[in-house]
Design a protein around this motif. Structure first.
Motif, PDB file in Angstrom:
ATOM      1  N   ASP A  65     -45.257  33.818  51.039  1.00  0.00           N
ATOM      2  CA  ASP A  65     -45.185  33.638  49.582  1.00  0.00           C
ATOM      3  C   ASP A  65     -44.887  32.182  49.201  1.00  0.00           C
ATOM      4  OD1 ASP A  65     -42.626  33.614  50.596  1.00  0.00           O
ATOM      5  OD2 ASP A  65     -41.763  34.818  48.975  1.00  0.00           O
ATOM      6  N   MET A  66     -45.320  31.276  50.057  1.00  0.00           N
ATOM      7  CA  MET A  66     -44.993  29.865  49.868  1.00  0.00           C
ATOM      8  C   MET A  66     -46.195  28.995  50.207  1.00  0.00           C
ATOM      9  SD  MET A  66     -42.397  27.793  52.359  1.00  0.00           S
ATOM     10  CE  MET A  66     -41.085  28.890  51.962  1.00  0.00           C
ATOM     11  N   LYS A  67     -46.323  27.913  49.455  1.00  0.00           N
ATOM     12  CA  LYS A  67     -47.348  26.922  49.762  1.00  0.00           C
ATOM     13  C   LYS A  67     -46.671  25.561  49.880  1.00  0.00           C
ATOM     14  CE  LYS A  67     -51.589  24.782  48.396  1.00  0.00           C
ATOM     15  NZ  LYS A  67     -52.568  24.521  47.409  1.00  0.00           N
ATOM     16  N   ILE A  68     -46.845  24.933  51.027  1.00  0.00           N
ATOM     17  CA  ILE A  68     -46.338  23.575  51.243  1.00  0.00           C
ATOM     18  C   ILE A  68     -47.544  22.648  51.263  1.00  0.00           C
ATOM     19  CG2 ILE A  68     -45.083  22.009  52.761  1.00  0.00           C
ATOM     20  CD1 ILE A  68     -43.625  24.449  53.918  1.00  0.00           C
ATOM     21  N   SER A  69     -47.529  21.655  50.376  1.00  0.00           N
ATOM     22  CA  SER A  69     -48.612  20.672  50.300  1.00  0.00           C
ATOM     23  C   SER A  69     -48.086  19.311  50.719  1.00  0.00           C
ATOM     24  CB  SER A  69     -49.143  20.569  48.870  1.00  0.00           C
ATOM     25  OG  SER A  69     -49.595  21.817  48.416  1.00  0.00           O
ATOM     26  N   LEU A  70     -48.831  18.638  51.562  1.00  0.00           N
ATOM     27  CA  LEU A  70     -48.453  17.303  52.019  1.00  0.00           C
ATOM     28  C   LEU A  70     -49.013  16.269  51.056  1.00  0.00           C
ATOM     29  CD1 LEU A  70     -47.115  15.608  54.256  1.00  0.00           C
ATOM     30  CD2 LEU A  70     -49.314  15.608  55.425  1.00  0.00           C
ATOM     31  N   ASP A  71     -48.141  15.457  50.482  1.00  0.00           N
ATOM     32  CA  ASP A  71     -48.563  14.385  49.586  1.00  0.00           C
ATOM     33  C   ASP A  71     -48.812  13.139  50.428  1.00  0.00           C
ATOM     34  OD1 ASP A  71     -48.245  13.488  46.396  1.00  0.00           O
ATOM     35  OD2 ASP A  71     -48.093  11.894  47.876  1.00  0.00           O
ATOM     36  N   ASP A  72     -49.993  12.579  50.295  1.00  0.00           N
ATOM     37  CA  ASP A  72     -50.312  11.369  51.057  1.00  0.00           C
ATOM     38  C   ASP A  72     -50.750  10.231  50.140  1.00  0.00           C
ATOM     39  OD1 ASP A  72     -52.738  12.345  50.252  1.00  0.00           O
ATOM     40  OD2 ASP A  72     -53.628  12.413  52.255  1.00  0.00           O
ATOM     41  N   GLN A  73     -50.276  10.252  48.905  1.00  0.00           N
ATOM     42  CA  GLN A  73     -50.741   9.283  47.917  1.00  0.00           C
ATOM     43  C   GLN A  73     -49.707   8.251  47.478  1.00  0.00           C
ATOM     44  OE1 GLN A  73     -54.058   9.110  46.795  1.00  0.00           O
ATOM     45  NE2 GLN A  73     -54.163  10.376  48.631  1.00  0.00           N
ATOM     46  N   ILE A  74     -48.497   8.277  48.056  1.00  0.00           N
ATOM     47  CA  ILE A  74     -47.503   7.322  47.546  1.00  0.00           C
ATOM     48  C   ILE A  74     -47.880   5.868  47.839  1.00  0.00           C
ATOM     49  CG2 ILE A  74     -45.616   8.993  47.552  1.00  0.00           C
ATOM     50  CD1 ILE A  74     -44.490   7.553  50.037  1.00  0.00           C
ATOM     51  N   GLY A  75     -48.743   5.672  48.816  1.00  0.00           N
ATOM     52  CA  GLY A  75     -49.176   4.313  49.134  1.00  0.00           C
ATOM     53  C   GLY A  75     -50.073   3.688  48.077  1.00  0.00           C
ATOM     54  N   VAL A  76     -50.627   4.496  47.173  1.00  0.00           N
ATOM     55  CA  VAL A  76     -51.506   3.951  46.129  1.00  0.00           C
ATOM     56  C   VAL A  76     -50.750   3.616  44.843  1.00  0.00           C
ATOM     57  CG1 VAL A  76     -53.510   5.184  47.054  1.00  0.00           C
ATOM     58  CG2 VAL A  76     -52.217   6.178  45.153  1.00  0.00           C
TER      59      VAL A  76
ATOM     60  N   ALA B 244     -52.574   5.423  36.101  1.00  0.00           N
ATOM     61  CA  ALA B 244     -53.099   6.755  36.432  1.00  0.00           C
ATOM     62  C   ALA B 244     -52.448   7.328  37.689  1.00  0.00           C
ATOM     63  CB  ALA B 244     -54.612   6.693  36.601  1.00  0.00           C
ATOM     64  N   SER B 245     -52.244   6.512  38.710  1.00  0.00           N
ATOM     65  CA  SER B 245     -51.647   7.017  39.955  1.00  0.00           C
ATOM     66  C   SER B 245     -50.209   7.480  39.730  1.00  0.00           C
ATOM     67  CB  SER B 245     -51.697   5.951  41.058  1.00  0.00           C
ATOM     68  OG  SER B 245     -51.015   4.776  40.642  1.00  0.00           O
ATOM     69  N   VAL B 246     -49.505   6.832  38.842  1.00  0.00           N
ATOM     70  CA  VAL B 246     -48.129   7.229  38.515  1.00  0.00           C
ATOM     71  C   VAL B 246     -48.133   8.562  37.776  1.00  0.00           C
ATOM     72  CG1 VAL B 246     -46.044   6.615  37.217  1.00  0.00           C
ATOM     73  CG2 VAL B 246     -47.284   4.856  38.513  1.00  0.00           C
ATOM     74  N   LYS B 247     -49.047   8.722  36.849  1.00  0.00           N
ATOM     75  CA  LYS B 247     -49.149   9.990  36.114  1.00  0.00           C
ATOM     76  C   LYS B 247     -49.454  11.136  37.077  1.00  0.00           C
ATOM     77  CE  LYS B 247     -51.245  12.459  32.284  1.00  0.00           C
ATOM     78  NZ  LYS B 247     -50.599  13.640  32.757  1.00  0.00           N
ATOM     79  N   ILE B 248     -50.377  10.927  37.987  1.00  0.00           N
ATOM     80  CA  ILE B 248     -50.723  11.959  38.976  1.00  0.00           C
ATOM     81  C   ILE B 248     -49.502  12.291  39.831  1.00  0.00           C
ATOM     82  CG2 ILE B 248     -52.092  12.407  41.062  1.00  0.00           C
ATOM     83  CD1 ILE B 248     -54.339  10.706  39.654  1.00  0.00           C
ATOM     84  N   TRP B 249     -48.772  11.291  40.264  1.00  0.00           N
ATOM     85  CA  TRP B 249     -47.564  11.461  41.080  1.00  0.00           C
ATOM     86  C   TRP B 249     -46.520  12.288  40.331  1.00  0.00           C
ATOM     87  CZ3 TRP B 249     -44.812  12.071  45.092  1.00  0.00           C
ATOM     88  CH2 TRP B 249     -43.517  11.591  45.245  1.00  0.00           C
ATOM     89  N   ARG B 250     -46.266  11.927  39.102  1.00  0.00           N
ATOM     90  CA  ARG B 250     -45.287  12.654  38.294  1.00  0.00           C
ATOM     91  C   ARG B 250     -45.744  14.093  38.032  1.00  0.00           C
ATOM     92  NH1 ARG B 250     -43.704   7.896  33.902  1.00  0.00           N
ATOM     93  NH2 ARG B 250     -42.306   6.749  35.303  1.00  0.00           N
ATOM     94  N   ASP B 251     -47.019  14.274  37.709  1.00  0.00           N
ATOM     95  CA  ASP B 251     -47.549  15.621  37.464  1.00  0.00           C
ATOM     96  C   ASP B 251     -47.415  16.496  38.706  1.00  0.00           C
ATOM     97  OD1 ASP B 251     -48.208  14.845  34.895  1.00  0.00           O
ATOM     98  OD2 ASP B 251     -50.376  14.677  35.294  1.00  0.00           O
ATOM     99  N   ARG B 252     -47.710  15.934  39.870  1.00  0.00           N
ATOM    100  CA  ARG B 252     -47.602  16.674  41.124  1.00  0.00           C
ATOM    101  C   ARG B 252     -46.177  17.208  41.308  1.00  0.00           C
ATOM    102  NH1 ARG B 252     -49.839  12.688  44.669  1.00  0.00           N
ATOM    103  NH2 ARG B 252     -51.940  13.067  44.034  1.00  0.00           N
ATOM    104  N   LEU B 253     -45.212  16.381  41.008  1.00  0.00           N
ATOM    105  CA  LEU B 253     -43.813  16.795  41.176  1.00  0.00           C
ATOM    106  C   LEU B 253     -43.390  17.825  40.137  1.00  0.00           C
ATOM    107  CD1 LEU B 253     -42.343  13.402  42.199  1.00  0.00           C
ATOM    108  CD2 LEU B 253     -42.190  15.507  43.526  1.00  0.00           C
ATOM    109  N   GLN B 254     -43.925  17.748  38.935  1.00  0.00           N
ATOM    110  CA  GLN B 254     -43.595  18.732  37.907  1.00  0.00           C
ATOM    111  C   GLN B 254     -44.115  20.114  38.277  1.00  0.00           C
ATOM    112  OE1 GLN B 254     -45.099  17.157  34.213  1.00  0.00           O
ATOM    113  NE2 GLN B 254     -43.351  15.786  33.960  1.00  0.00           N
ATOM    114  N   GLU B 255     -45.170  20.174  39.062  1.00  0.00           N
ATOM    115  CA  GLU B 255     -45.816  21.444  39.407  1.00  0.00           C
ATOM    116  C   GLU B 255     -45.156  22.183  40.563  1.00  0.00           C
ATOM    117  OE1 GLU B 255     -49.811  20.204  40.154  1.00  0.00           O
ATOM    118  OE2 GLU B 255     -50.211  19.786  38.043  1.00  0.00           O
ATOM    119  N   VAL B 256     -44.223  21.538  41.277  1.00  0.00           N
ATOM    120  CA  VAL B 256     -43.632  22.179  42.449  1.00  0.00           C
ATOM    121  C   VAL B 256     -42.208  22.630  42.173  1.00  0.00           C
ATOM    122  CG1 VAL B 256     -45.127  20.942  44.067  1.00  0.00           C
ATOM    123  CG2 VAL B 256     -42.873  19.991  43.496  1.00  0.00           C
ATOM    124  N   ASP B 257     -41.772  23.593  42.992  1.00  0.00           N
ATOM    125  CA  ASP B 257     -40.425  24.147  42.863  1.00  0.00           C
ATOM    126  C   ASP B 257     -39.396  23.382  43.692  1.00  0.00           C
ATOM    127  OD1 ASP B 257     -41.342  26.459  41.299  1.00  0.00           O
ATOM    128  OD2 ASP B 257     -42.357  27.000  43.164  1.00  0.00           O
TER     129      ASP B 257
END
Length: 187
Positions: A31-42, A57-70
């Motif tokens: 019941d869990m999904k772990i996603s590996l983020d590999d975009q902090i270098g951009v 744009a890369s900052v917005k994507i980064w922030r959005d990604r974190l808002q979507e996870v538990d």
């Protein structure tokens, strides 16, 4: 479905820290999904002048990604007794926007050194604490001599390490569930 973002403090293609996180993806419960983020270098270098109403744009994507996870798992090496600049930069972009506030976080430092990257571990916990993240006490781990714990292809071959990672994951999930209950009940 519990969603967890796994974040490596290393950009190296054959990073031990990234290998640890990949192994944790294999430990994920049904019941869990772990996603590996590999975009902090951009991400651009943090600059408060860029942290306005409209961010890169890369900052917005980064922030959005974190808002979507538990919850978040961060695994970092130690460079010069601290966390790598790329990881600190990624965290700096979150200070004013608050995506880590009350977010359960697991912290791992993995290093070839005998102390398991103790300085980076402490530094990362201090940074996350200032950011009001929830550092899950039973979900912090230092992995010394990490190279000996991984196969040449990056799989965890040390049974004690595999068990420690599973325990860390269970503690993180329990904290995420407690946080969800607290939000639901307004506590």
């Amino acid at each position: 479905m519990i969603k967890i973002l796994a974040l490596s403090g290393s950009l190296r293609a054959r990073s031990s820290n990234t290998a640890i996180l990949r192994s944790m993806i294999g430990l994920a419960f049904h019941d869990m999904k772990i996603s590996l983020d590999d975009q902090i270098g951009v991400l651009p270098h943090f600059n408060p002048d860029l942290d306005q109403e409209i961010v890169p744009a890369s900052v917005k994507i980064w922030r959005d990604r974190l808002q979507e996870v538990d919850g978040v798992i961060i695994c970092t090496p130690e460079y010069a007794h601290g966390i790598p600049g790329v990881l600190k930069n990624a965290l700096d972009w979150l200070v004013s926007s608050g995506e880590l506030v009350n977010k359960p976080i697991a912290v791992i430092s993995a290093s070839p050194s005998p102390d398991g990257g103790a300085h980076a571990h402490t530094s990362l916990i201090q940074t996350l604490t200032v950011m009001a993240a929830v550092i899950v006490e039973d979900a912090t781990l230092r992995l010394p001599a990490v190279s000996a714990k991984l196969s040449r292809t990056g799989e965890v071959v040390d049974s004690a390490t595999a068990q420690a990672l599973l325990s860390l994951l269970k503690a993180l999930v329990a904290a995420i569930e407690r946080e969800a209950i607290a939000l639901d009940t307004g506590l």
